[in-house]
Design an enzyme around this catalytic site. Structure first.
Site, PDB file in Angstrom:
ATOM      1  N   HIS A 190       2.867 -34.559  -3.936  1.00  0.00           N
ATOM      2  CA  HIS A 190       3.855 -33.524  -3.618  1.00  0.00           C
ATOM      3  C   HIS A 190       4.077 -33.556  -2.110  1.00  0.00           C
ATOM      4  CE1 HIS A 190       5.868 -29.682  -3.250  1.00  0.00           C
ATOM      5  NE2 HIS A 190       5.910 -29.576  -4.556  1.00  0.00           N
ATOM      6  N   ARG A 207       8.275 -38.283 -11.334  1.00  0.00           N
ATOM      7  CA  ARG A 207       8.679 -37.078 -12.070  1.00  0.00           C
ATOM      8  C   ARG A 207       9.616 -36.220 -11.228  1.00  0.00           C
ATOM      9  NH1 ARG A 207       6.945 -31.698 -12.183  1.00  0.00           N
ATOM     10  NH2 ARG A 207       5.186 -32.132 -10.820  1.00  0.00           N
ATOM     11  N   ARG A 226      11.003 -36.564  -5.049  1.00  0.00           N
ATOM     12  CA  ARG A 226       9.731 -36.405  -4.324  1.00  0.00           C
ATOM     13  C   ARG A 226       9.180 -37.686  -3.732  1.00  0.00           C
ATOM     14  NH1 ARG A 226       6.592 -32.145  -8.176  1.00  0.00           N
ATOM     15  NH2 ARG A 226       7.946 -30.449  -7.545  1.00  0.00           N
ATOM     16  N   HIS A 247      -0.664 -34.618  -6.644  1.00  0.00           N
ATOM     17  CA  HIS A 247      -0.140 -33.454  -7.342  1.00  0.00           C
ATOM     18  C   HIS A 247       0.001 -33.672  -8.845  1.00  0.00           C
ATOM     19  CE1 HIS A 247       2.282 -29.848  -7.867  1.00  0.00           C
ATOM     20  NE2 HIS A 247       3.301 -30.544  -8.333  1.00  0.00           N
ATOM     21  N   GLU A 300      15.754 -27.607  -7.045  1.00  0.00           N
ATOM     22  CA  GLU A 300      14.675 -28.418  -6.465  1.00  0.00           C
ATOM     23  C   GLU A 300      15.152 -29.857  -6.361  1.00  0.00           C
ATOM     24  OE1 GLU A 300      10.693 -25.957  -7.706  1.00  0.00           O
ATOM     25  OE2 GLU A 300      11.312 -27.495  -9.091  1.00  0.00           O
TER      26      GLU A 300
HETATM   27  C1  SIN Z   1       6.628 -26.907  -6.953  1.00  0.00           C
HETATM   28  O1  SIN Z   1       6.856 -25.707  -7.056  1.00  0.00           O
HETATM   29  O2  SIN Z   1       7.062 -27.580  -6.031  1.00  0.00           O
HETATM   30  C2  SIN Z   1       5.761 -27.563  -7.985  1.00  0.00           C
HETATM   31  C3  SIN Z   1       6.384 -27.575  -9.314  1.00  0.00           C
HETATM   32  C4  SIN Z   1       6.402 -28.961  -9.864  1.00  0.00           C
HETATM   33  O3  SIN Z   1       5.559 -29.783  -9.507  1.00  0.00           O
HETATM   34  O4  SIN Z   1       7.292 -29.274 -10.671  1.00  0.00           O
END
Ligand code: SIN
Length: 528
Positions: A234, A376, A280, A341, A118
């Protein structure tokens, strides 16, 4: 009746609350308050997974370094190191409880479970249960909690405030039952695991997010709150004006999804060398800018090139939900938009979850541990829940019984503030926050928000003192004051950093940035 000199009261039944309950129940009696609304709480909706150093090709220093970069210079390095170091052990514990993480089908794999990627992570280190990790973890933990003989699970009560004593300690919580009757739950130690404050905004990634109730309850007892201005949006919530909020996991970009503009071009590579896998704050801001440029209400997230089999295998929940909303993600791009989020700030705690109020603890999103800094990194939140709930449990297992200082009295009123009015006013608070304190905030908007929220508070305050307590009223009053403290924190930060982007302030203006810290008593001086 619980023995209040030993009892631990945990408010909130997401992952942090469930872990803590399981970890102390052998040593101390526990009451776990999980209002039914929590069935929709944030943990359950977390899709992506849990970040931890599990592969032999990864290392702890790399996870620490990635977290510090994503936090944009404001992380507390001790909190980062502590959290990252707890990761492998915490995952082993979840596996021992039976959490069904997705195995890696590759016979050559260096770790038996599949690790995805991610934004911000320089390695594959996200362990997951398909694309519904939060649900899998919550359900497993909940089964253990329900069968534990020493955990009293209360789903009939909602906490509306904390009980203090004349020595300045927390001594439990005031709750309302389903009929609206007041129930006091005395406790030796009280732990907030109530979630964040995304509900202060109009559009969110989960259907019924917390509005910072736990943060404000702690502040009412004098606790310090920190970094409230760092509200994470998010980047990719499904754009679906007629449907429920639905997250499109960052793992979709981790596995190769591309963000496209209105003309069908990838725009992230021009914004940041990390493209769709930038942290993010960077991606959400780029999408926001693209929407301003095009005048459209969303951008597109395209996974068609991954192939239908891979899409169905990695993202069964997302595939099915989008199909139910008329979008076949294997054959058409997904319309996405940023949405509130995660709260990176919260009730200031140490590495064991202790707040600045004696015998009051906070774990999970409600807490400000310093881990996330100004932004975060993806999937560090469930890791934080695990690491801090377990360290808080270690501390509570050794806590001395409570002494018996007299409790501070509380005298609720009798006049009714109708629920519909509370809902209308909460919607007004959300509107003010979304219009002025979102992904991009300007000085003028922040000043407008401060004035309008202060006016609302001035109108409501005289009625609060004499009002009959209700869940809707408590929620509104907590949210309104937390929104004011959030705006005050945003106004006081005279730089753009991480999630706090104010074009009227220089980027990274402060060479030695400090967390922002506020107390409820600061609101009085704002009125002067
Ligand atoms: C996501 O799956 O993008 C959300 C998980 C997160 O906020 O760490």
């Amino acid at each position: 009746m619980p023995d209040s000199t030993h009892e631990t009261l945990i408010i909130g039944g997401g992952i942090a609350g469930l872990v803590l309950a399981l970890e102390i129940a052998e040593q101390r009696p526990v009451t776990l308050l999980q209002p039914s609304r929590d069935a929709l709480g944030a943990s359950r909706w977390a899709q992506g997974g849990i970040a931890a150093v599990l592969s032999p090709d990864d290392d702890l220093e790399a996870h620490v370094a990635d977290t510090l970069v994503a936090g944009d210079g404001l992380c507390d390095e001790a909190a980062v190191r502590f959290t990252v170091e707890q990761g492998p052990d915490a995952i082993a514990w979840l596996l021992s409880l039976g959490v069904p993480f997705t195995p890696d089908p590759d016979p050559e794999a260096r770790y038996p479970y599949h690790l995805t990627r991610e934004g911000g992570h320089g390695a594959r280190r996200i362990i997951h249960a398909d694309d519904a990790t939060g649900r899998a973890v919550v359900e497993t933990l909940r089964q253990h909690v329900e069968h534990h003989p020493h955990i009293r699970l209360r789903t009939d009560l909602t906490a509306i405030g904390l009980i203090g004593d004349t020595a300045g300690q927390c001594r439990g919580a005031r709750c309302l039952d389903e009929q609206g009757r007041l129930v006091e739950l005395p406790a030796a130690d009280t732990v907030l695991a109530t979630g964040g404050a995304s509900g202060l905004f109009r559009h969110t990634t989960s259907p019924d997010p917390a509005c910072g109730e736990g943060m404000l309850m702690a502040a009412e007892l004098g606790a310090e709150l920190m970094n409230l201005e760092f509200q994470q949006f998010h980047p990719t919530c499904l754009f679906d004006p007629d449907g429920p909020p639905f997250l499109i996991s960052e793992a979709v970009r981790g596995e190769g999804g591309h963000l496209l503009d209105a003309e069908g071009h990838r725009f992230m590579p021009e914004v940041d060398p990390r493209a769709e896998l930038a942290p993010r704050d960077v991606v959400a801001r780029a999408i926001d800018a693209e929407m301003q440029r095009s005048g459209r209400e969303h951008v597109w997230l395209d996974v068609r090139h991954l192939g239908e089999d891979a899409i169905r295998q990695h993202f069964p929940t997302i595939h099915a939900h989008c199909a139910s909303r008329g979008i076949d993600i294997a054959h058409e791009p997904i319309p996405v938009v940023p949405a509130a989020h995660y709260s990176c700030g919260g009730v200031s705690t140490d590495l064991e979850g202790a707040t600045t109020v004696p015998r009051l603890y906070a774990v999970g999103e409600v807490a400000g541990t310093g881990l996330h800094g100004a932004n975060r990194m993806a999937s560090n939140s469930l890791l934080e829940c695990l690491a801090f709930a377990r360290s808080c449990a270690r501390r509570l297992r050794q806590a001395a019984p409570a002494d018996s200082a007299p409790l501070t009295p509380w005298h609720p009123g009798t006049s009714l503030v109708p629920e519909t009015e509370c809902r209308t006013l909460l919607a007004e608070v959300r509107g003010i926050m979304s219009e002025n304190v979102a992904i991009v905030r300007h000085d003028a908007g922040l000043a407008t928000a401060e004035r309008r929220l202060a006016e609302l508070a001035e109108r409501l305050a005289p009625r609060i003192a004499g009002a009959t307590p209700s869940v809707a009223l408590a929620r509104l009053w907590h949210a309104l004051r937390l929104a004011r403290l959030t705006v005050a924190s945003a106004r006081s930060r005279r730089e753009s950093r991480g999630l706090h982007f104010n074009p009227d302030c220089p980027p990274h203006g402060d060479p030695a940035p400090q967390p922002s810290r506020v107390h409820l008593s600061d609101l009085v001086s704002l009125n002067d």
